[in-house]
Design a protein around this motif. Structure first.
Motif, PDB file in Angstrom:
ATOM      1  N   PRO A 230       0.810  -1.219   0.000  1.00  0.00           N
ATOM      2  CA  PRO A 230       0.000   0.000   0.000  1.00  0.00           C
ATOM      3  C   PRO A 230       0.847   1.274   0.000  1.00  0.00           C
ATOM      4  CG  PRO A 230      -0.844  -1.576   1.593  1.00  0.00           C
ATOM      5  CD  PRO A 230       0.472  -2.113   1.105  1.00  0.00           C
ATOM      6  N   ALA A 231       0.304   2.302  -0.651  1.00  0.00           N
ATOM      7  CA  ALA A 231       1.007   3.587  -0.744  1.00  0.00           C
ATOM      8  C   ALA A 231      -0.010   4.700  -0.935  1.00  0.00           C
ATOM      9  CB  ALA A 231       1.990   3.573  -1.914  1.00  0.00           C
ATOM     10  N   THR A 232       0.399   5.901  -0.588  1.00  0.00           N
ATOM     11  CA  THR A 232      -0.450   7.065  -0.851  1.00  0.00           C
ATOM     12  C   THR A 232      -0.315   7.466  -2.317  1.00  0.00           C
ATOM     13  OG1 THR A 232       1.283   8.665  -0.344  1.00  0.00           O
ATOM     14  CG2 THR A 232      -0.104   7.926   1.514  1.00  0.00           C
TER      15      THR A 232
ATOM     16  N   GLY B  84      -9.026   2.251  -1.203  1.00  0.00           N
ATOM     17  CA  GLY B  84      -8.315   3.109  -0.258  1.00  0.00           C
ATOM     18  C   GLY B  84      -8.819   2.910   1.163  1.00  0.00           C
TER      19      GLY B  84
ATOM     20  N   ASP C  87      -4.800   6.012   6.360  1.00  0.00           N
ATOM     21  CA  ASP C  87      -3.435   5.681   6.769  1.00  0.00           C
ATOM     22  C   ASP C  87      -3.415   5.622   8.292  1.00  0.00           C
ATOM     23  OD1 ASP C  87      -0.728   5.658   7.452  1.00  0.00           O
ATOM     24  OD2 ASP C  87      -0.162   7.023   5.840  1.00  0.00           O
TER      25      ASP C  87
ATOM     26  N   LYS D 289      -1.023   5.836  10.269  1.00  0.00           N
ATOM     27  CA  LYS D 289      -0.066   6.797  10.819  1.00  0.00           C
ATOM     28  C   LYS D 289      -0.561   8.226  10.709  1.00  0.00           C
ATOM     29  CE  LYS D 289       3.788   3.845   9.540  1.00  0.00           C
ATOM     30  NZ  LYS D 289       4.888   3.649   8.606  1.00  0.00           N
ATOM     31  N   ASP D 290      -1.426   8.487   9.724  1.00  0.00           N
ATOM     32  CA  ASP D 290      -1.932   9.844   9.490  1.00  0.00           C
ATOM     33  C   ASP D 290      -3.303   9.709   8.845  1.00  0.00           C
ATOM     34  OD1 ASP D 290      -2.552  12.413   8.710  1.00  0.00           O
ATOM     35  OD2 ASP D 290      -0.588  12.830   7.828  1.00  0.00           O
TER      36      ASP D 290
ATOM     37  N   LYS E 269      -4.523  10.998   5.407  1.00  0.00           N
ATOM     38  CA  LYS E 269      -4.056  10.415   4.147  1.00  0.00           C
ATOM     39  C   LYS E 269      -4.769   9.097   3.883  1.00  0.00           C
ATOM     40  CE  LYS E 269       0.570  12.383   4.530  1.00  0.00           C
ATOM     41  NZ  LYS E 269       2.002  12.056   4.619  1.00  0.00           N
ATOM     42  N   THR E 270      -4.797   8.722   2.603  1.00  0.00           N
ATOM     43  CA  THR E 270      -5.406   7.453   2.196  1.00  0.00           C
ATOM     44  C   THR E 270      -4.329   6.537   1.637  1.00  0.00           C
ATOM     45  OG1 THR E 270      -7.495   8.542   1.661  1.00  0.00           O
ATOM     46  CG2 THR E 270      -7.097   6.394   0.657  1.00  0.00           C
ATOM     47  N   LEU E 271      -4.298   5.316   2.160  1.00  0.00           N
ATOM     48  CA  LEU E 271      -3.392   4.303   1.624  1.00  0.00           C
ATOM     49  C   LEU E 271      -4.143   3.505   0.570  1.00  0.00           C
ATOM     50  CD1 LEU E 271      -1.443   2.741   4.638  1.00  0.00           C
ATOM     51  CD2 LEU E 271      -0.557   4.152   2.784  1.00  0.00           C
TER      52      LEU E 271
ATOM     53  N   SER F 101      -4.393   0.318  -2.043  1.00  0.00           N
ATOM     54  CA  SER F 101      -3.904  -1.052  -2.155  1.00  0.00           C
ATOM     55  C   SER F 101      -4.723  -1.795  -3.207  1.00  0.00           C
ATOM     56  CB  SER F 101      -3.976  -1.777  -0.809  1.00  0.00           C
ATOM     57  OG  SER F 101      -5.302  -1.791  -0.342  1.00  0.00           O
TER      58      SER F 101
END
Length: 152
Positions: free
Chosen positions: A57-59, A89, A92, A94-95, A98-100, A102
């Motif tokens: 997964p990534a932004t 999506g 995230d 951690k934040d 934001k949307t991770l 995948s």
């Protein structure tokens, strides 16, 4: 009369070899892509899917940076992939702002079936086109090709 050392065999011109390898491998890659066709994905969309599969997964911002495109362009790519049901999506951890992104299960299944189709085609091509000796020769160069692919 002095004995002359045996003449060394002529060395392969690496520039010529590089050109021949590039053409041969590009043709093979094209043929492999044809085997799993059926999607209307652009190269950019396919590249993003492959990156998500490989790296997880990534932004959208991280994907844009990694793919070398503007964030606005990545937003369009992601929107198309979401509409196709290939990317989803989630916030995230951690934040939460934001949307991770995948891969969805549908995308994973497309990768699996596409790879199987490519491997089946290549197996048939090897079995029907090459002799046993040629297959052994080809097997001996796969490690060399992997090493070349790792060159920066």
């Amino acid at each position: 009369m002095t004995a002359q050392p045996p003449a060394s065999p002529p060395r392969t011109d690496t520039g010529v070899l590089a050109g021949e390898l590039r053409v041969a491998l590009a043709s093979l890659v094209r043929r492999l892509r044809e085997q799993a066709d059926g999607t209307d994905l652009t190269r950019s969309q396919s590249s993003v899917l492959l990156r998500l599969e490989r790296e997880g997964p990534a932004t959208a911002t991280a994907l844009a940076r990694a793919e070398g495109v503007r964030p606005q362009s990545m937003a369009k790519i992601v929107q198309a992939l979401e509409s196709a049901g290939l990317v989803g999506g989630a916030p995230d951890p951690k934040d939460g702002r934001k949307t991770l992104l995948s891969l969805t299960d549908a995308a994973r299944e497309e990768f699996r079936t596409g790879r199987l189709a490519k491997q089946d085609w290549l197996t048939k091509a090897l079995d029907t086109t090459l002799t046993a000796e040629e297959i052994d020769r080809l097997a001996s160069v796969t490690d060399l090709l992997r090493r070349l692919a790792q060159f920066p």
